[in-house]
Design an enzyme around this catalytic site. Structure first.
Site, short mmCIF file in Angstrom:
data_model
loop_
_atom_site.label_atom_id
_atom_site.label_comp_id
_atom_site.label_asym_id
_atom_site.label_seq_id
_atom_site.Cartn_x
_atom_site.Cartn_y
_atom_site.Cartn_z
N LYS A 1 -6.83 -5.28 -3.45
CA LYS A 1 -8.00 -5.88 -2.46
C LYS A 1 -8.69 -4.63 -1.68
CE LYS A 1 -3.92 -4.07 0.75
NZ LYS A 1 -5.00 -3.37 2.04
N ASP B 1 0.85 -1.14 -0.23
CA ASP B 1 0.43 0.33 -0.32
C ASP B 1 0.78 1.54 0.13
OD1 ASP B 1 -1.75 -2.23 0.20
OD2 ASP B 1 -3.37 -1.27 2.20
N CYS C 1 -2.03 -2.40 7.60
CA CYS C 1 -1.72 -3.12 6.28
C CYS C 1 -0.31 -4.45 6.43
CB CYS C 1 -2.24 -2.74 5.21
SG CYS C 1 -3.72 -2.40 5.44
#
Ligand SMILES: [Zn+2]
Length: 191
Positions: A96, A10, A144
């Protein structure tokens, strides 16, 4: 066949300073991760990225009762990876949180995204490529990255966390440090 994979979690504009859900100094990990990318590329090891890939009405957004402001909406600048990070052109991307009713913190919930299609789960892709060890870096340590590392361990990968290649949100002070301790306790090695 690669044995090692670098998983970049991310590293998106919305999680960097100036973004919708910025991690303080999140962009400081970019040069650190770049060094790892260069090394893995040179050694013909695998590099993959994960991205939050939300629709504009995602369940994790405050308008839908979720905890977060809108972020990483597909097609917006905030969705894109940090522009200073160079990646090989064929770097596999895993998306995701793309279903409006489902959030996903772990990269292992991500599907390979290519040519407008989403196909393989990250764990299956890694195994098909002969990967046994993963090195995890990116944002955010306490969300994450943590979830990705814990899933990597669950999936049986030898798991390294690149300590200076992660940064956390710290909604509660110390969340990131606690996340690192938890990852280590579950079997991840800090490097
Ligand atoms: Zn998200």
């Amino acid at each position: 066949m690669p044995q090692k994979a670098l998983i970049i979690v991310d590293l998106q504009n919305d999680f960097c300073p100036g973004g919708a859900l910025a991690v303080t100094n999140g962009d400081q990990v970019v040069p650190v991760i770049q060094d790892w990318v260069n090394r893995f590329h040179h050694d013909h090891q695998l590099i993959v990225t994960t991205q939050d890939a939300h629709p504009s009405n995602h369940v994790s957004f405050q308008a839908q009762g979720g905890p977060w402001p809108p972020h990483c909406v597909v097609g917006t600048p905030g969705f894109r990876l940090h522009p200073d990070l160079w990646l090989p052109a064929d770097t596999p991307q895993f998306h995701k949180g793309f279903r409006e009713d489902q959030d996903a913190y772990s990269g292992f919930e991500g599907l390979l995204s290519e040519g407008g299609q989403r196909t393989l789960l990250l764990a299956d892709f890694l195994r098909q490529n002969g990967v046994t060890e993963v090195y995890v870096a990116g944002l955010a340590t306490d969300y994450c990255v943590r979830a990705t590392v814990l899933d990597a361990l669950k999936e049986g990968f030898k798991t390294w966390v690149i300590a200076d290649g992660v940064k956390g949100v710290d909604v509660n002070p110390g969340d990131s440090d606690r996340a690192l301790v938890e990852m280590a306790r579950r079997g991840a090695e800090l490097i």
